[in-house]
Design a protein around this motif. Sequence first.
Motif, short mmCIF file in Angstrom:
data_model
loop_
_atom_site.label_atom_id
_atom_site.label_comp_id
_atom_site.label_asym_id
_atom_site.label_seq_id
_atom_site.Cartn_x
_atom_site.Cartn_y
_atom_site.Cartn_z
N ASP A 23 0.84 -1.20 0.00
CA ASP A 23 0.00 0.00 0.00
C ASP A 23 0.87 1.25 0.00
OD1 ASP A 23 -2.23 -1.56 0.02
OD2 ASP A 23 -2.57 -1.41 2.19
N LEU A 27 0.96 4.09 -2.94
CA LEU A 27 0.63 5.48 -2.66
C LEU A 27 1.77 6.41 -3.08
CD1 LEU A 27 -1.11 5.11 0.81
CD2 LEU A 27 -2.20 5.60 -1.37
N VAL A 28 3.01 5.97 -2.86
CA VAL A 28 4.16 6.78 -3.26
C VAL A 28 4.17 6.94 -4.77
CG1 VAL A 28 6.67 6.85 -3.38
CG2 VAL A 28 5.54 6.25 -1.24
N SER A 29 3.86 5.87 -5.51
CA SER A 29 3.79 5.97 -6.97
C SER A 29 2.69 6.92 -7.41
CB SER A 29 3.56 4.58 -7.58
OG SER A 29 4.62 3.70 -7.24
N GLY A 30 1.62 6.99 -6.61
CA GLY A 30 0.53 7.90 -6.96
C GLY A 30 0.91 9.36 -6.86
N LEU A 31 1.99 9.68 -6.15
CA LEU A 31 2.44 11.07 -6.07
C LEU A 31 2.89 11.61 -7.41
CD1 LEU A 31 4.50 10.98 -2.74
CD2 LEU A 31 2.17 11.84 -3.06
N GLN A 37 -5.09 12.29 -8.36
CA GLN A 37 -4.42 11.13 -7.80
C GLN A 37 -3.40 11.54 -6.74
OE1 GLN A 37 -2.47 8.73 -10.75
NE2 GLN A 37 -2.00 7.05 -9.32
N GLN A 38 -2.71 12.66 -6.99
CA GLN A 38 -1.75 13.17 -6.01
C GLN A 38 -2.43 13.52 -4.69
OE1 GLN A 38 0.21 16.53 -7.71
NE2 GLN A 38 1.67 15.32 -8.90
N GLU A 40 -5.25 12.44 -3.47
CA GLU A 40 -5.71 11.25 -2.79
C GLU A 40 -4.54 10.50 -2.14
OE1 GLU A 40 -8.14 7.07 -3.72
OE2 GLU A 40 -7.75 8.52 -5.31
N ALA A 41 -3.42 10.40 -2.87
CA ALA A 41 -2.25 9.72 -2.31
C ALA A 41 -1.70 10.47 -1.10
CB ALA A 41 -1.18 9.59 -3.40
N ARG A 44 -4.01 9.83 1.91
CA ARG A 44 -3.89 8.47 2.43
C ARG A 44 -2.53 8.25 3.11
NH1 ARG A 44 -5.72 4.04 -1.80
NH2 ARG A 44 -5.22 2.78 0.04
N LEU A 45 -1.47 8.85 2.56
CA LEU A 45 -0.16 8.75 3.21
C LEU A 45 -0.18 9.44 4.57
CD1 LEU A 45 2.33 9.32 0.25
CD2 LEU A 45 2.13 7.25 1.63
#
Length: 512
Positions: A23, A27-31, A37-38, A40-41, A44-45
Amino acid sequence: MNRLIRWLLLLLLLAALPARAQDFDALVSGLAGGFAQQAEAVERLGSLGDPRALPLLRALSESRLMRAEGGGVRVAPNGATPSGPEVIRINNRVRVALRGALGRLQLVSPDPAERLVAADGLLRARSAEDIPLLETALARESVPRIRDRMDLALGAARLGSSDPAVRREGVAALGATASPEARAVLLSALGTDEELAPAVDAAVAAIDRRLALRHAAETAFQGLSLGSVLLLAALGLAVTFGVMGVINMAHGEFVMLGAYTTVVVQEALRASPTLAPWSLPLAIPAAFLVTAAVGAAMERGLIRHLYGRPLETLLLTFGVGMVLQQVVRLVFGAQNREVISPPWMQGTLALPFDVTVTQNRAWIILFSLAVLACTFAAMRLTRFGLEMRAVVQNRRIAATMGIRTGRVDALTFAFGSGIAGLAGVALSQIDNVSPNLGTGYIIDSFMVVVFGGVGSLLGTLIGAFTLGVMNKLLEPWAGAVLAKVAVLVGIMLFIQRRPKGLFALKGRAAES
Protein backbone atom coordinates in the motif's frame (compact mmCIF):
# COMPACT_ATOMS: atom_id res chain seq x y z
CA MET A 1 -3.44 -22.53 24.32
CA ASN A 2 -2.03 -19.09 25.09
CA ARG A 3 1.13 -19.93 23.14
CA LEU A 4 -1.00 -20.96 20.14
CA ILE A 5 -2.90 -17.65 20.24
CA ARG A 6 0.37 -15.70 20.35
CA TRP A 7 1.70 -17.60 17.33
CA LEU A 8 -1.51 -16.93 15.38
CA LEU A 9 -1.33 -13.21 16.16
CA LEU A 10 2.30 -13.13 15.06
CA LEU A 11 1.45 -14.86 11.78
CA LEU A 12 -1.37 -12.39 11.14
CA LEU A 13 0.98 -9.46 11.80
CA LEU A 14 3.63 -10.86 9.47
CA ALA A 15 1.00 -11.39 6.81
CA ALA A 16 -0.20 -7.79 7.16
CA LEU A 17 3.25 -6.24 6.85
CA PRO A 18 3.79 -6.99 3.12
CA ALA A 19 0.30 -5.70 2.33
CA ARG A 20 1.02 -2.48 4.18
CA ALA A 21 4.35 -2.15 2.38
CA GLN A 22 2.56 -2.67 -0.95
CA ASP A 23 0.00 0.00 0.00
CA PHE A 24 2.79 2.41 0.87
CA ASP A 25 4.65 1.78 -2.41
CA ALA A 26 1.45 2.19 -4.41
CA LEU A 27 0.63 5.48 -2.66
CA VAL A 28 4.16 6.78 -3.26
CA SER A 29 3.79 5.97 -6.97
CA GLY A 30 0.53 7.90 -6.96
CA LEU A 31 2.44 11.07 -6.07
CA ALA A 32 3.70 11.12 -9.67
CA GLY A 33 0.21 10.92 -11.15
CA GLY A 34 -2.39 13.57 -11.92
CA PHE A 35 -3.49 16.22 -9.46
CA ALA A 36 -6.53 14.26 -8.27
CA GLN A 37 -4.42 11.13 -7.80
CA GLN A 38 -1.75 13.17 -6.01
CA ALA A 39 -4.25 14.66 -3.56
CA GLU A 40 -5.71 11.25 -2.79
CA ALA A 41 -2.25 9.72 -2.31
CA VAL A 42 -1.17 12.59 -0.05
CA GLU A 43 -4.26 12.25 2.15
CA ARG A 44 -3.89 8.47 2.43
CA LEU A 45 -0.16 8.75 3.21
CA GLY A 46 -0.98 11.26 5.94
CA SER A 47 -3.55 8.97 7.51
CA LEU A 48 -1.28 5.91 7.19
CA GLY A 49 1.04 7.28 9.89
CA ASP A 50 4.21 5.91 8.31
CA PRO A 51 7.31 8.05 9.14
CA ARG A 52 8.82 7.20 5.73
CA ALA A 53 6.23 9.41 4.05
CA LEU A 54 7.35 12.57 5.86
CA PRO A 55 10.50 13.36 3.77
CA LEU A 56 8.63 12.49 0.55
CA LEU A 57 5.75 14.87 1.25
CA ARG A 58 8.14 17.60 2.34
CA ALA A 59 10.05 17.22 -0.91
CA LEU A 60 6.77 17.38 -2.84
CA SER A 61 5.74 20.61 -1.11
CA GLU A 62 9.20 22.12 -1.81
CA SER A 63 9.22 21.04 -5.50
CA ARG A 64 12.13 18.64 -4.86
CA LEU A 65 10.27 15.40 -5.64
CA MET A 66 11.12 14.05 -9.09
CA ARG A 67 9.95 11.18 -11.26
CA ALA A 68 12.34 8.24 -11.39
CA GLU A 69 12.78 5.51 -13.95
CA GLY A 70 10.40 2.59 -13.56
CA GLY A 71 7.49 4.74 -12.36
CA GLY A 72 8.91 5.58 -8.96
CA VAL A 73 9.95 8.88 -7.38
CA ARG A 74 13.19 10.28 -6.01
CA VAL A 75 14.06 13.24 -3.78
CA ALA A 76 16.45 15.96 -4.89
CA PRO A 77 19.04 17.03 -2.27
CA ASN A 78 18.28 19.90 0.12
CA GLY A 79 19.19 23.26 -1.35
CA ALA A 80 18.90 22.00 -4.94
CA THR A 81 16.50 23.68 -7.40
CA PRO A 82 15.64 20.93 -9.91
CA SER A 83 13.90 21.76 -13.17
CA GLY A 84 12.57 19.95 -16.18
CA PRO A 85 9.72 17.55 -16.83
CA GLU A 86 10.96 15.17 -14.12
CA VAL A 87 9.93 17.60 -11.36
CA ILE A 88 6.50 16.72 -9.98
CA ARG A 89 4.19 19.76 -10.04
CA ILE A 90 1.25 20.32 -7.67
CA ASN A 91 -1.80 22.57 -7.55
CA ASN A 92 -3.70 24.28 -4.72
CA ARG A 93 -5.79 21.21 -3.92
CA VAL A 94 -2.64 19.15 -3.42
CA ARG A 95 -1.10 21.94 -1.30
CA VAL A 96 -4.12 21.90 1.04
CA ALA A 97 -3.87 18.12 1.34
CA LEU A 98 -0.13 18.43 1.99
CA ARG A 99 -0.63 20.82 4.90
CA GLY A 100 -2.96 18.40 6.62
CA ALA A 101 -0.88 15.32 5.85
CA LEU A 102 2.39 16.91 6.99
CA GLY A 103 0.75 17.99 10.22
CA ARG A 104 -0.41 14.43 10.88
CA LEU A 105 2.87 12.80 9.93
CA GLN A 106 4.87 15.13 12.15
CA LEU A 107 3.18 13.41 15.09
CA VAL A 108 5.32 10.34 14.38
CA SER A 109 8.50 12.27 13.64
CA PRO A 110 11.59 11.32 15.71
CA ASP A 111 12.17 15.04 16.34
CA PRO A 112 10.30 16.20 19.51
CA ALA A 113 10.10 19.78 18.20
CA GLU A 114 8.27 18.58 15.08
CA ARG A 115 5.85 16.52 17.15
CA LEU A 116 5.10 19.57 19.28
CA VAL A 117 4.46 21.70 16.19
CA ALA A 118 2.18 18.99 14.80
CA ALA A 119 0.18 18.82 18.03
CA ASP A 120 -0.25 22.62 17.97
CA GLY A 121 -1.44 22.44 14.36
CA LEU A 122 -4.00 19.72 15.12
CA LEU A 123 -5.18 21.70 18.14
CA ARG A 124 -5.98 24.60 15.84
CA ALA A 125 -7.60 22.32 13.24
CA ARG A 126 -10.02 20.63 15.74
CA SER A 127 -10.99 17.92 13.23
CA ALA A 128 -12.67 14.70 14.30
CA GLU A 129 -10.75 12.89 11.55
CA ASP A 130 -7.57 13.31 13.62
CA ILE A 131 -8.89 11.37 16.65
CA PRO A 132 -7.44 7.93 15.70
CA LEU A 133 -4.09 9.45 14.75
CA LEU A 134 -3.86 11.42 18.01
CA GLU A 135 -4.82 8.38 20.08
CA THR A 136 -2.10 6.35 18.37
CA ALA A 137 0.49 9.09 18.83
CA LEU A 138 -0.43 9.51 22.51
CA ALA A 139 0.07 5.81 23.15
CA ARG A 140 3.75 6.04 22.17
CA GLU A 141 4.59 9.60 23.26
CA SER A 142 6.98 9.84 26.23
CA VAL A 143 7.71 13.60 26.48
CA PRO A 144 5.35 15.12 29.12
CA ARG A 145 5.07 18.53 27.44
CA ILE A 146 4.18 17.00 24.08
CA ARG A 147 1.71 14.60 25.71
CA ASP A 148 -0.09 17.56 27.27
CA ARG A 149 -0.40 19.29 23.90
CA MET A 150 -1.65 16.07 22.29
CA ASP A 151 -4.22 15.68 25.07
CA LEU A 152 -5.51 19.19 24.32
CA ALA A 153 -5.58 18.49 20.59
CA LEU A 154 -7.42 15.20 21.18
CA GLY A 155 -10.01 16.89 23.39
CA ALA A 156 -10.54 19.62 20.78
CA ALA A 157 -10.84 17.01 18.01
CA ARG A 158 -13.46 15.07 19.98
CA LEU A 159 -15.59 18.22 20.23
CA GLY A 160 -15.91 18.10 16.45
CA SER A 161 -17.27 14.54 16.45
CA SER A 162 -20.85 13.74 15.47
CA ASP A 163 -21.16 11.27 18.34
CA PRO A 164 -22.53 12.97 21.51
CA ALA A 165 -20.67 10.54 23.76
CA VAL A 166 -17.34 11.42 22.09
CA ARG A 167 -18.10 15.12 22.45
CA ARG A 168 -18.77 14.64 26.16
CA GLU A 169 -15.40 12.88 26.46
CA GLY A 170 -13.79 15.89 24.81
CA VAL A 171 -15.46 18.30 27.24
CA ALA A 172 -14.38 16.21 30.21
CA ALA A 173 -10.78 15.98 28.96
CA LEU A 174 -10.53 19.73 28.33
CA GLY A 175 -12.20 20.55 31.64
CA ALA A 176 -9.61 18.49 33.52
CA THR A 177 -6.82 20.85 32.43
CA ALA A 178 -5.77 24.31 33.57
CA SER A 179 -5.08 25.63 30.09
CA PRO A 180 -6.40 28.95 28.76
CA GLU A 181 -6.43 27.36 25.29
CA ALA A 182 -8.73 24.59 26.51
CA ARG A 183 -11.01 27.25 27.99
CA ALA A 184 -11.11 29.09 24.65
CA VAL A 185 -11.94 25.86 22.78
CA LEU A 186 -14.78 25.09 25.18
CA LEU A 187 -16.20 28.61 24.89
CA SER A 188 -16.11 28.39 21.09
CA ALA A 189 -18.18 25.19 21.27
CA LEU A 190 -20.66 26.59 23.77
CA GLY A 191 -23.24 27.77 21.25
CA THR A 192 -23.02 24.84 18.86
CA ASP A 193 -24.60 22.14 21.04
CA GLU A 194 -27.30 22.98 23.58
CA GLU A 195 -27.13 19.55 25.19
CA LEU A 196 -23.48 20.05 26.05
CA ALA A 197 -23.97 23.57 27.45
CA PRO A 198 -24.22 22.54 31.15
CA ALA A 199 -21.15 20.29 30.86
CA VAL A 200 -19.21 23.03 29.05
CA ASP A 201 -20.17 25.61 31.70
CA ALA A 202 -19.02 23.28 34.47
CA ALA A 203 -15.75 22.54 32.63
CA VAL A 204 -15.06 26.26 32.08
CA ALA A 205 -15.75 26.97 35.76
CA ALA A 206 -13.34 24.20 36.77
CA ILE A 207 -10.64 25.62 34.49
CA ASP A 208 -11.22 29.10 35.93
CA ARG A 209 -10.70 27.76 39.46
CA ARG A 210 -7.45 26.06 38.48
CA LEU A 211 -6.24 29.16 36.64
CA ALA A 212 -6.99 31.29 39.71
CA LEU A 213 -5.05 28.88 41.92
CA ARG A 214 -2.15 28.84 39.45
CA HIS A 215 -2.13 32.64 39.29
CA ALA A 216 -2.12 32.81 43.09
CA ALA A 217 0.77 30.33 43.26
CA GLU A 218 2.77 32.24 40.66
CA THR A 219 2.11 35.53 42.47
CA ALA A 220 3.21 33.95 45.74
CA PHE A 221 6.41 32.72 44.08
CA GLN A 222 7.10 36.17 42.65
CA GLY A 223 6.58 37.62 46.11
CA LEU A 224 8.93 35.06 47.65
CA SER A 225 11.46 35.82 44.94
CA LEU A 226 11.33 39.55 45.69
CA GLY A 227 11.40 38.75 49.40
CA SER A 228 14.54 36.64 49.00
CA VAL A 229 16.28 39.56 47.27
CA LEU A 230 15.18 41.90 50.06
CA LEU A 231 16.34 39.35 52.64
CA LEU A 232 19.82 39.19 51.13
CA ALA A 233 20.04 42.96 50.87
CA ALA A 234 18.75 43.49 54.43
CA LEU A 235 20.73 40.78 56.23
CA GLY A 236 23.96 42.77 56.11
CA LEU A 237 22.10 45.87 57.23
CA ALA A 238 20.55 43.91 60.10
CA VAL A 239 24.10 43.35 61.36
CA THR A 240 25.59 46.82 60.80
CA PHE A 241 22.48 48.83 61.69
CA GLY A 242 20.53 46.42 63.86
CA VAL A 243 23.46 45.16 65.94
CA MET A 244 26.01 47.99 65.78
CA GLY A 245 23.58 50.90 65.44
CA VAL A 246 25.47 52.34 62.45
CA ILE A 247 23.30 53.94 59.75
CA ASN A 248 25.31 52.83 56.72
CA MET A 249 24.02 54.68 53.66
CA ALA A 250 26.79 53.03 51.61
CA HIS A 251 25.18 49.61 52.10
CA GLY A 252 23.77 49.66 48.55
CA GLU A 253 27.26 50.30 47.19
CA PHE A 254 28.54 47.19 48.99
CA VAL A 255 25.82 45.23 47.17
CA MET A 256 27.04 46.78 43.92
CA LEU A 257 30.67 45.82 44.71
CA GLY A 258 29.58 42.21 45.17
CA ALA A 259 27.94 42.25 41.74
CA TYR A 260 31.04 43.71 40.07
CA THR A 261 33.19 41.10 41.81
CA THR A 262 31.02 38.49 40.08
CA VAL A 263 31.69 40.21 36.75
CA VAL A 264 35.46 40.21 37.38
CA VAL A 265 35.51 36.52 38.36
CA GLN A 266 33.50 35.53 35.30
CA GLU A 267 35.76 37.52 32.97
CA ALA A 268 38.88 36.03 34.57
CA LEU A 269 37.65 32.45 34.18
CA ARG A 270 36.03 32.83 30.76
CA ALA A 271 39.11 31.47 28.94
CA SER A 272 39.28 28.34 31.13
CA PRO A 273 36.90 25.58 29.94
CA THR A 274 37.30 23.79 33.27
CA LEU A 275 36.67 26.72 35.64
CA ALA A 276 34.25 28.81 33.54
CA PRO A 277 31.14 26.77 34.54
CA TRP A 278 32.12 27.32 38.20
CA SER A 279 32.54 31.08 37.95
CA LEU A 280 29.35 31.83 39.89
CA PRO A 281 30.07 29.51 42.87
CA LEU A 282 33.63 30.85 42.98
CA ALA A 283 32.31 34.43 42.92
CA ILE A 284 30.44 33.86 46.21
CA PRO A 285 33.48 33.70 48.52
CA ALA A 286 35.30 36.29 46.39
CA ALA A 287 32.45 38.81 46.73
CA PHE A 288 32.23 38.19 50.47
CA LEU A 289 35.96 38.74 51.00
CA VAL A 290 36.16 41.84 48.79
CA THR A 291 33.22 43.64 50.38
CA ALA A 292 34.23 42.51 53.87
CA ALA A 293 37.72 43.99 53.33
CA VAL A 294 36.27 47.28 52.10
CA GLY A 295 33.86 47.34 55.06
CA ALA A 296 36.64 46.66 57.58
CA ALA A 297 38.79 49.41 56.09
CA MET A 298 35.83 51.81 56.19
CA GLU A 299 35.08 51.00 59.84
CA ARG A 300 38.70 51.23 61.03
CA GLY A 301 39.49 54.35 59.04
CA LEU A 302 36.30 56.40 59.39
CA ILE A 303 33.32 55.03 61.28
CA ARG A 304 35.08 54.13 64.55
CA HIS A 305 35.69 57.83 65.18
CA LEU A 306 31.94 58.61 64.95
CA TYR A 307 30.30 56.03 67.26
CA GLY A 308 27.47 57.68 69.17
CA ARG A 309 27.06 60.39 66.50
CA PRO A 310 24.44 58.96 64.12
CA LEU A 311 23.92 62.10 62.01
CA GLU A 312 27.62 62.44 61.20
CA THR A 313 27.82 58.69 60.46
CA LEU A 314 24.87 58.97 58.05
CA LEU A 315 26.46 61.86 56.15
CA LEU A 316 29.85 60.15 56.09
CA THR A 317 28.57 56.83 54.73
CA PHE A 318 26.45 58.67 52.15
CA GLY A 319 29.59 60.40 50.88
CA VAL A 320 31.53 57.12 50.86
CA GLY A 321 28.77 55.56 48.78
CA MET A 322 29.03 58.32 46.16
CA VAL A 323 32.82 57.88 46.07
CA LEU A 324 32.47 54.12 45.53
CA GLN A 325 30.04 54.71 42.65
CA GLN A 326 32.46 57.07 40.93
CA VAL A 327 35.38 54.69 41.41
CA VAL A 328 33.40 51.90 39.80
CA ARG A 329 32.45 54.17 36.89
CA LEU A 330 36.12 55.02 36.34
CA VAL A 331 37.24 51.38 36.46
CA PHE A 332 34.39 49.57 34.68
CA GLY A 333 32.60 52.37 32.83
CA ALA A 334 29.04 53.59 33.24
CA GLN A 335 27.46 51.05 30.87
CA ASN A 336 25.60 48.01 32.18
CA ARG A 337 27.47 44.72 32.50
CA GLU A 338 25.76 41.37 32.06
CA VAL A 339 26.59 38.22 34.00
CA ILE A 340 25.78 34.98 32.17
CA SER A 341 23.97 32.47 34.35
CA PRO A 342 25.27 28.89 34.43
CA PRO A 343 23.20 26.28 32.55
CA TRP A 344 21.70 24.86 35.74
CA MET A 345 20.16 28.27 36.54
CA GLN A 346 18.64 28.87 33.11
CA GLY A 347 15.17 28.00 31.88
CA THR A 348 11.96 27.35 33.77
CA LEU A 349 10.92 24.74 36.28
CA ALA A 350 7.51 23.06 36.00
CA LEU A 351 5.77 22.57 39.35
CA PRO A 352 2.50 20.73 40.05
CA PHE A 353 -0.74 22.30 38.78
CA ASP A 354 1.08 23.71 35.69
CA VAL A 355 2.87 26.35 37.77
CA THR A 356 6.08 27.43 36.02
CA VAL A 357 8.89 29.29 37.81
CA THR A 358 12.24 30.55 36.60
CA GLN A 359 15.13 28.48 37.86
CA ASN A 360 17.41 31.43 38.62
CA ARG A 361 14.90 32.94 41.04
CA ALA A 362 14.24 29.55 42.65
CA TRP A 363 17.99 29.19 43.26
CA ILE A 364 18.13 32.72 44.72
CA ILE A 365 15.40 31.81 47.23
CA LEU A 366 17.41 28.78 48.35
CA PHE A 367 20.61 30.84 48.42
CA SER A 368 19.03 33.53 50.60
CA LEU A 369 17.82 30.94 53.11
CA ALA A 370 21.29 29.34 53.15
CA VAL A 371 22.91 32.74 53.82
CA LEU A 372 20.40 33.37 56.61
CA ALA A 373 21.23 29.99 58.17
CA CYS A 374 24.98 30.70 57.99
CA THR A 375 24.47 34.16 59.52
CA PHE A 376 22.44 32.70 62.38
CA ALA A 377 25.09 30.01 62.95
CA ALA A 378 27.89 32.61 62.95
CA MET A 379 26.08 34.80 65.49
CA ARG A 380 24.86 32.02 67.80
CA LEU A 381 27.32 29.14 67.52
CA THR A 382 30.76 30.78 67.21
CA ARG A 383 33.07 32.65 69.57
CA PHE A 384 32.90 35.65 67.25
CA GLY A 385 29.12 35.74 67.62
CA LEU A 386 29.37 35.42 71.38
CA GLU A 387 31.84 38.31 71.62
CA MET A 388 29.72 40.41 69.26
CA ARG A 389 26.61 39.93 71.37
CA ALA A 390 28.58 40.66 74.54
CA VAL A 391 29.90 43.97 73.13
CA VAL A 392 26.41 44.94 71.99
CA GLN A 393 24.86 44.27 75.39
CA ASN A 394 27.56 46.00 77.51
CA ARG A 395 30.74 47.28 75.92
CA ARG A 396 32.50 48.17 79.20
CA ILE A 397 31.90 44.85 80.91
CA ALA A 398 32.96 43.02 77.71
CA ALA A 399 36.21 45.00 77.66
CA THR A 400 36.93 44.17 81.29
CA MET A 401 36.45 40.48 80.41
CA GLY A 402 39.32 40.73 77.91
CA ILE A 403 37.30 41.14 74.72
CA ARG A 404 38.97 43.48 72.23
CA THR A 405 35.96 45.64 71.44
CA GLY A 406 37.64 47.50 68.59
CA ARG A 407 38.48 44.23 66.84
CA VAL A 408 34.91 42.98 67.36
CA ASP A 409 33.51 46.20 65.86
CA ALA A 410 35.71 45.84 62.77
CA LEU A 411 34.84 42.16 62.29
CA THR A 412 31.12 42.81 62.79
CA PHE A 413 31.06 45.61 60.24
CA ALA A 414 33.13 43.48 57.84
CA PHE A 415 30.71 40.56 58.32
CA GLY A 416 27.67 42.72 57.53
CA SER A 417 29.41 44.21 54.49
CA GLY A 418 30.36 40.74 53.25
CA ILE A 419 26.72 39.64 53.41
CA ALA A 420 25.82 42.68 51.29
CA GLY A 421 28.38 41.44 48.73
CA LEU A 422 26.58 38.08 48.62
CA ALA A 423 23.38 39.97 47.81
CA GLY A 424 25.22 41.51 44.85
CA VAL A 425 26.12 38.04 43.54
CA ALA A 426 22.45 37.06 43.60
CA LEU A 427 21.28 40.31 42.01
CA SER A 428 23.74 39.85 39.13
CA GLN A 429 21.63 36.86 38.02
CA ILE A 430 18.37 38.78 37.68
CA ASP A 431 19.48 42.33 36.87
CA ASN A 432 22.10 44.14 34.84
CA VAL A 433 25.16 45.14 36.83
CA SER A 434 25.61 48.92 36.93
CA PRO A 435 27.07 51.49 39.36
CA ASN A 436 23.53 52.28 40.54
CA LEU A 437 22.56 48.66 41.19
CA GLY A 438 22.36 48.92 44.98
CA THR A 439 20.70 52.32 45.14
CA GLY A 440 17.22 50.91 44.59
CA TYR A 441 17.55 48.44 47.48
CA ILE A 442 18.85 50.62 50.32
CA ILE A 443 15.44 52.07 51.29
CA ASP A 444 13.77 48.66 51.02
CA SER A 445 16.50 47.18 53.21
CA PHE A 446 15.92 49.75 55.93
CA MET A 447 12.18 49.11 55.74
CA VAL A 448 12.72 45.36 56.20
CA VAL A 449 15.01 45.85 59.22
CA VAL A 450 12.75 48.39 60.93
CA PHE A 451 9.57 46.40 60.20
CA GLY A 452 11.03 43.09 61.39
CA GLY A 453 12.70 44.52 64.46
CA VAL A 454 16.16 46.03 64.79
CA GLY A 455 18.75 43.32 65.37
CA SER A 456 16.36 40.35 64.88
CA LEU A 457 17.26 37.83 62.17
CA LEU A 458 13.85 36.17 62.44
CA GLY A 459 12.21 39.58 62.07
CA THR A 460 14.38 40.27 59.01
CA LEU A 461 13.24 36.97 57.44
CA ILE A 462 9.54 37.55 58.11
CA GLY A 463 9.74 41.24 57.19
CA ALA A 464 11.49 40.57 53.86
CA PHE A 465 9.06 37.91 52.67
CA THR A 466 6.03 39.84 53.96
CA LEU A 467 7.00 42.99 52.08
CA GLY A 468 7.86 40.99 48.94
CA VAL A 469 4.52 39.16 48.86
CA MET A 470 2.53 42.32 49.67
CA ASN A 471 4.25 44.20 46.85
CA LYS A 472 3.40 41.50 44.32
CA LEU A 473 -0.19 41.20 45.54
CA LEU A 474 -0.77 44.94 45.17
CA GLU A 475 1.05 45.45 41.84
CA PRO A 476 -1.76 44.07 39.59
CA TRP A 477 -4.23 46.46 41.22
CA ALA A 478 -2.19 49.61 41.82
CA GLY A 479 0.95 49.32 39.69
CA ALA A 480 4.55 48.93 40.84
CA VAL A 481 5.02 52.50 42.12
CA LEU A 482 1.73 52.82 43.99
CA ALA A 483 2.16 49.34 45.45
CA LYS A 484 5.49 50.34 46.96
CA VAL A 485 3.94 53.57 48.28
CA ALA A 486 1.08 51.59 49.84
CA VAL A 487 3.54 49.23 51.52
CA LEU A 488 5.53 52.18 52.85
CA VAL A 489 2.40 53.81 54.27
CA GLY A 490 1.44 50.49 55.86
CA ILE A 491 4.85 50.21 57.55
CA MET A 492 4.56 53.77 58.85
CA LEU A 493 1.18 52.99 60.40
CA PHE A 494 2.54 49.74 61.85
CA ILE A 495 5.55 51.48 63.41
CA GLN A 496 3.16 53.92 65.10
CA ARG A 497 1.68 50.98 67.02
CA ARG A 498 4.90 48.94 67.41
CA PRO A 499 7.91 51.29 67.31
CA LYS A 500 10.36 48.41 67.86
CA GLY A 501 9.04 46.28 65.01
CA LEU A 502 7.72 42.72 64.97
CA PHE A 503 10.44 41.32 67.23
CA ALA A 504 11.83 43.86 69.66
CA LEU A 505 15.41 43.49 70.90
CA LYS A 506 15.54 42.58 74.59
CA GLY A 507 18.18 43.14 77.23
CA ARG A 508 20.58 45.97 77.97
CA ALA A 509 21.03 46.72 74.27
CA ALA A 510 17.37 47.53 73.97
CA GLU A 511 17.42 49.74 77.05
CA SER A 512 20.48 51.76 76.05
